[in-house]
Design an enzyme around this catalytic site. Structure first.
Site, PDB file in Angstrom:
ATOM      1  CD1 TRP A 130      -2.493   1.811   0.466  1.00  0.00           C
ATOM      2  CD2 TRP A 130      -2.039   1.846   2.653  1.00  0.00           C
ATOM      3  NE1 TRP A 130      -3.199   2.847   1.021  1.00  0.00           N
ATOM      4  CE2 TRP A 130      -2.928   2.895   2.361  1.00  0.00           C
ATOM      5  CE3 TRP A 130      -1.603   1.668   3.972  1.00  0.00           C
ATOM      6  CZ2 TRP A 130      -3.387   3.771   3.340  1.00  0.00           C
ATOM      7  CZ3 TRP A 130      -2.064   2.526   4.943  1.00  0.00           C
ATOM      8  CH2 TRP A 130      -2.955   3.566   4.617  1.00  0.00           C
ATOM      9  CG  ASP A 211      -2.327  -2.925   7.440  1.00  0.00           C
ATOM     10  OD1 ASP A 211      -3.342  -2.721   8.127  1.00  0.00           O
ATOM     11  OD2 ASP A 211      -1.979  -2.177   6.499  1.00  0.00           O
ATOM     12  CB  ALA A 213      -7.040  -2.400   6.308  1.00  0.00           C
ATOM     13  CE  LYS A 246     -10.291   0.926   3.078  1.00  0.00           C
ATOM     14  NZ  LYS A 246      -9.081   1.590   3.543  1.00  0.00           N
TER      15      LYS A 246
HETATM   16  C1  LMR Z   1      -6.666   2.998  -0.345  1.00  0.00           C
HETATM   17  O1  LMR Z   1      -5.702   2.226  -0.386  1.00  0.00           O
HETATM   18  O2  LMR Z   1      -7.121   3.548  -1.363  1.00  0.00           O
HETATM   19  C2  LMR Z   1      -7.338   3.283   0.977  1.00  0.00           C
HETATM   20  O3  LMR Z   1      -6.738   2.518   1.969  1.00  0.00           O
HETATM   21  C3  LMR Z   1      -7.423   4.726   1.290  1.00  0.00           C
HETATM   22  C4  LMR Z   1      -6.097   5.380   1.590  1.00  0.00           C
HETATM   23  O4  LMR Z   1      -6.020   6.058   2.617  1.00  0.00           O
HETATM   24  O5  LMR Z   1      -5.158   5.269   0.815  1.00  0.00           O
END
Ligand code: LMR
Length: 398
Positions: A130, A211, A213, A246
């Site tokens: 991410w 993590d 989420a 989420k």
């Molecule tokens: C994403 O990956 O789009 C979400 O987790 C929102 C973010 O804060 O990046």
């Protein structure tokens, strides 16, 4: 003081959000930021959240401070949701939980704890990971390294390459893992792979930082916690950052928690005191509203059932969209196999096109995804599935 500061490029996900909002074209398709959307393209407040919120407002008697560890009732409820009621680490008081402002706050709190305990630690993150993992973790002063994870040829995990790389790590190296619905790839570890990874982590004495989420949006609330529960039972130390953005739809309420498992209850107590100190020095106290809502839902049987049903509905919609988009892509782009999208989990998949093609999709067809072709599957709708597949076909045709 500030006249020499250079402007920085916006975060790729947040930059895309702004570009999408500014696009006046009615055909525009938002596959950018990872928020759940219904078939009207909206991110509604969950009905269970609405009910819990109403009850909260009616009974709340004060807005006084909650304390740096947050709401203890929320902490216990989220610990039970993540680990299960009878989890060994809970029964033996080896786990402690601190509320944090969202999963981001929890990740940062965990990073600060690691830096406090071992300032030279290296955190190993998946390739890719991410976009915000790097700023969140390295912002605390920790250095980041990468391990292989995603295999674009299969759309799955390169488990052999991943474990070979982790086998070479020195003891106490930190490994960031994602519990389910891997962001950005959608490629998750199977239960057998979690078990194999556990043996490796034990053998190499690594510290897992998980993590979580998207609990409930992959295969189910219990299924998505498989790796976390296993690691927290079998290992003497684990960190787990949890987000309620989420699965409770509480994005802007910034609701999350950090669970830390220690070897002994005394160690857990010392770690907890450090977490409280760190939290006090960054945000002092977390926002209460979202956490009070989550506690209200999880502590009330009818509300909890209503919430669980809403999570099932979100998950089923995403899984249905995965099947349908593969069907549409098969029809409009028969020369290419997109079947992997249906095997992946959670909100994200890579479409597997290059940056120039992503930009063309955006400029010519108003379809928004990040430059690496990560798309939020939940951003698709019945009415734009075909449009999306046709646009992809045109871009692939050059
Ligand atoms: C994403 O990956 O789009 C979400 O987790 C929102 C973010 O804060 O990046």
């Amino acid at each position: 003081m500030f006249e020499r500061l250079e402007p920085v490029i916006p975060d790729p996900i947040l930059g895309l959000m702004a570009a999408f909002r500014a696009d006046p074209d009615p055909r525009k398709v938002d596959l950018g930021v990872g928020v759940y959307r219904d078939d009207r393209g909206e991110t509604p407040v969950l009905e269970s959240v609405r009910r819990a919120e109403r009850e909260l407002l009616a009974r709340q008697s004060t807005k006084s401070y909650v304390g740096s560890a947050g709401n203890p009732a929320f902490n216990e409820a989220i610990e039970r949701l993540v680990l299960g009621d009878e989890h060994e680490a809970r029964l033996t008081a080896r786990v402690r939980t601190v509320q944090a402002p969202g999963g981001c706050g929890a990740l940062r709190l965990g990073a600060e704890l690691i830096r406090t305990a071992s300032p030279d630690s290296l955190v190993h993150v998946s390739t890719p990971t991410w976009a915000n993992h790097s700023p969140l973790l390295s912002g605390s002063g920790l250095r980041l390294e990468r391990y292989p994870y995603f295999d674009p040829t299969t759309g799955g995990v390169q488990f052999g390459a991943m474990t070979a790389a982790l086998e070479r790590l020195p003891p106490r190296a930190v490994v960031l893992l994602q519990a389910s619905c891997h962001n950005p790839t959608g490629a998750d570890l199977s239960p057998a792979q979690w078990r194999e990874l556990l043996a490796l982590v034990k053998r190499r004495q690594l510290l897992p930082f998980i993590d979580m989420a998207y609990q409930g949006l992959g295969d189910g609330v219990v299924e998505d916690a498989y790796g976390v529960r296993l690691f927290c039972t079998e290992l003497s130390e684990v960190l787990c950052a949890v987000s309620c953005s989420k699965n409770f739809g509480l994005y802007r309420e910034r609701t999350g928690a950090l669970h830390v498992v220690n070897e002994t209850p005394a160690g857990a107590g010392a770690t907890f005191s450090q977490l409280v100190r760190i939290a006090r020095g960054i945000w002092s106290m977390p926002p209460d509203h979202g956490a009070a809502i989550v506690h209200g839902i999880l502590a009330d049987a009818p509300l909890r059932t209503a919430w669980a049903e809403e999570v099932v509905a979100m998950r089923q919609r995403i899984q249905g969209l995965r099947q349908e988009v593969v069907k549409q892509l098969r029809e409009h782009c028969p020369q290419r196999d997109f079947g992997f999208i249906a095997t992946q989990r959670g909100m994200f998949s890579f479409l597997g096109i290059d940056t120039a093609q992503v930009r063309e999709l955006r400029a010519r067809h108003h379809v928004y995804m990040t430059d690496d072709s990560r798309m939020n599957i939940a951003g698709l709708r019945q009415e734009n599935l075909e449009y999306f597949a046709r646009a992809t076909a045109q871009v692939l045709a050059g």
